[in-house]
Design a protein around this motif. Structure first.
Motif, short mmCIF file in Angstrom:
data_model
loop_
_atom_site.label_atom_id
_atom_site.label_comp_id
_atom_site.label_asym_id
_atom_site.label_seq_id
_atom_site.Cartn_x
_atom_site.Cartn_y
_atom_site.Cartn_z
N GLY A 34 0.84 -1.20 0.00
CA GLY A 34 0.00 0.00 0.00
C GLY A 34 0.87 1.24 0.00
O GLY A 34 2.00 1.22 0.50
N ILE A 35 0.37 2.32 -0.57
CA ILE A 35 1.09 3.59 -0.58
C ILE A 35 0.15 4.70 -0.15
O ILE A 35 -1.00 4.76 -0.59
N GLY A 36 0.61 5.57 0.75
CA GLY A 36 -0.24 6.67 1.20
C GLY A 36 0.32 7.32 2.45
O GLY A 36 1.51 7.22 2.75
N GLU A 37 -0.56 7.99 3.19
CA GLU A 37 -0.19 8.70 4.40
C GLU A 37 -0.94 8.15 5.59
O GLU A 37 -2.14 7.87 5.52
N ALA A 38 -0.23 7.98 6.70
CA ALA A 38 -0.88 7.68 7.97
C ALA A 38 -0.83 8.94 8.83
O ALA A 38 0.07 9.76 8.71
N ALA A 138 5.06 15.30 5.86
CA ALA A 138 6.11 14.56 5.17
C ALA A 138 5.56 13.81 3.97
O ALA A 138 6.19 13.75 2.90
N ALA A 139 4.37 13.22 4.10
CA ALA A 139 3.79 12.44 3.02
C ALA A 139 3.43 13.30 1.81
O ALA A 139 3.34 12.78 0.69
N CYS A 140 3.24 14.59 2.01
CA CYS A 140 2.98 15.48 0.88
C CYS A 140 4.19 15.55 -0.05
O CYS A 140 4.08 16.02 -1.20
N GLY A 141 5.35 15.10 0.42
CA GLY A 141 6.56 15.09 -0.39
C GLY A 141 6.71 13.87 -1.27
O GLY A 141 7.72 13.73 -1.97
N LEU A 142 5.73 12.96 -1.25
CA LEU A 142 5.77 11.83 -2.18
C LEU A 142 5.81 12.36 -3.61
O LEU A 142 5.08 13.29 -3.97
N ALA A 143 6.66 11.76 -4.44
CA ALA A 143 6.81 12.20 -5.82
C ALA A 143 7.35 11.04 -6.65
O ALA A 143 7.92 10.09 -6.11
N PRO A 144 7.19 11.11 -7.97
CA PRO A 144 7.73 10.05 -8.83
C PRO A 144 9.25 9.93 -8.68
O PRO A 144 9.94 10.91 -8.35
N GLY A 169 -1.67 16.34 -3.01
CA GLY A 169 -1.00 17.26 -3.91
C GLY A 169 -0.61 16.58 -5.21
O GLY A 169 -0.78 15.37 -5.38
N GLN A 170 -0.08 17.37 -6.14
CA GLN A 170 0.27 16.83 -7.45
C GLN A 170 1.37 15.79 -7.37
O GLN A 170 1.35 14.78 -8.08
N GLY A 171 2.37 16.02 -6.50
CA GLY A 171 3.45 15.05 -6.35
C GLY A 171 2.96 13.68 -5.92
O GLY A 171 3.29 12.67 -6.56
N PRO A 172 2.17 13.58 -4.83
CA PRO A 172 1.63 12.28 -4.44
C PRO A 172 0.75 11.64 -5.51
O PRO A 172 0.80 10.43 -5.71
N GLU A 173 -0.06 12.46 -6.20
CA GLU A 173 -0.89 11.90 -7.28
C GLU A 173 -0.01 11.31 -8.38
O GLU A 173 -0.26 10.19 -8.87
N ASP A 174 1.04 12.04 -8.78
CA ASP A 174 1.94 11.54 -9.81
C ASP A 174 2.67 10.29 -9.34
O ASP A 174 2.90 9.35 -10.12
#
Length: 352
Positions: A34-38, A138-144, A169-174
């Motif tokens: 799974g990928i996401g934010e807790a 921190a999870a908002c910094g997820l990016a490709p 945000g766009q980074g986590p979506e990407d």
């Protein structure tokens, strides 16, 4: 009829860690990533409002992690991909996941912050309310490009996430689109819960993200409200699901329908929409805490489907699991062997 699967024996329990199994480790039914934010959850005691509360109950929640915890309860090996702050709150999240048998693959941010959400339990006619404090987490910094998906998905049977990750945000979506694309290429089942949260983003942004992600998913979990948001119209849930399938290229759509026959009770029914629509047996429960119930329903359906269970039984199991989760305080599901069987307890209120 018994459940097509039971809790891992013994089920992971809250506390210092799972109790040891005298028979030794049990074989996993497969691996789910799974990928996401807790988030850290802060709940007012009783039915106090935030303006009144002098104390807050601290726990951990988050849709993707909740689903992985449920899958771990059902005997699957699970791994949570996320970003966490390297501070006590981030470590609290990781410890919570591991306590329930979920592996954590986290990028740790030295100066990051941990997302929070506050819960005010309601009482009719006052609704339960959620206040988010997660912007810039921190999870908002997820990016490709941050995760080696070939290695992370090696031997995985499924990859699960939700629309909440896209809302960060766009980074986590990407990043999520990248992950799902790799999974599809590797033949890994992709599972996506629309899980719209109106307090996180606008309907237009949500609908656009859902339309982007849907063609990358093999299984979509949704409510009729979620589907109406994407399609821009209301209608019969089954018809909305078929129209959504056509738009998305034919994924299986798993519809959750929860109603309240009484203020303190919930009735859950799940319908699986593929070439035809199949509705499972409904389930009812007394409501203690509704948080995480949809995540558990998704996990239970996915577990049953991966095990080769037919659609009607998988839908029924998902409804029972969802109802059961309404009886468990907090976001982390605790299941004991046999509790998903329809005849568990023979209707008695006390087992002794």
């Amino acid at each position: 009829m018994s459940s097509p699967f039971t809790a891992a024996d013994p089920a992971p329990r809250p506390g210092p860690g799972p109790e040891p199994d005298p028979a030794g480790p049990q074989p996993s039914r497969g691996r789910v990533v799974g990928i996401g934010e807790a988030l850290i959850r802060l709940t007012t005691p009783g039915h106090l409002r935030l303006e009144q509360a002098g104390t807050l109950e601290v726990s951990v929640g988050g849709a993707e992690l909740n689903a992985l915890i449920a899958l771990a309860q059902l005997g699957y090996s699970t791994e949570f991909v996320t970003r966490l702050p390297d501070n006590p709150l981030g470590r609290r999240v990781a410890e919570h996941a591991r306590r329930f048998g979920v592996g954590v693959s986290a990028a740790w941010e030295t100066d990051g912050r941990q997302g929070l959400y506050f819960v005010e339990p309601g009482a009719q006619p006052r609704a339960t309310e959620v206040l988010y404090d997660r912007a810039g987490s921190a999870a908002c910094g997820l990016a490709p490009g941050q995760v080696d998906w070939a290695a992370t998905l090696a031997d995985a049977r499924a990859l699960h996430s939700t629309g909440i990750t896209c809302a960060l945000g766009q980074g986590p979506e990407d990043a999520l689109a990248e992950a799902f694309s790799h999974a599809r290429e590797a033949g890994v089942t992709t599972s996506f819960d629309l899980n719209h949260r109106s307090r996180l983003w606008s309907p237009d942004r949500a609908a656009a993200a859902f339309r982007r992600m849907a063609p990358l998913a093999d299984v979509i979990f949704a409510s009729a409200h979620d589907l109406a948001l994407v399609l821009g119209r209301t209608g019969e849930p089954d018809r909305l699901a078929q129209e959504f399938r056509a738009l998305a290229g034919g994924p299986v759509v798993v519809l959750r329908d929860s109603t309240r026959p009484a203020p303190d009770r919930v009735r859950v029914q799940v319908t699986v929409v593929a070439d035809t629509a199949v509705t499972g047996a409904p389930a009812e429960a007394e409501v203690v805490d509704a948080f995480g119930a949809g995540d558990v329903a998704a996990a239970a359906y996915l577990a049953a489907a991966l095990a080769g269970t037919d659609a009607a039984m998988a839908a029924g199991v998902a409804a029972r699991a969802c109802a059961h989760m309404h009886t468990v305080p907090g976001d982390g599901w605790v299941l004991r062997a046999g509790e998903l069987d329809p005849d568990y307890g023979d209707g008695r209120r006390i087992l002794r």
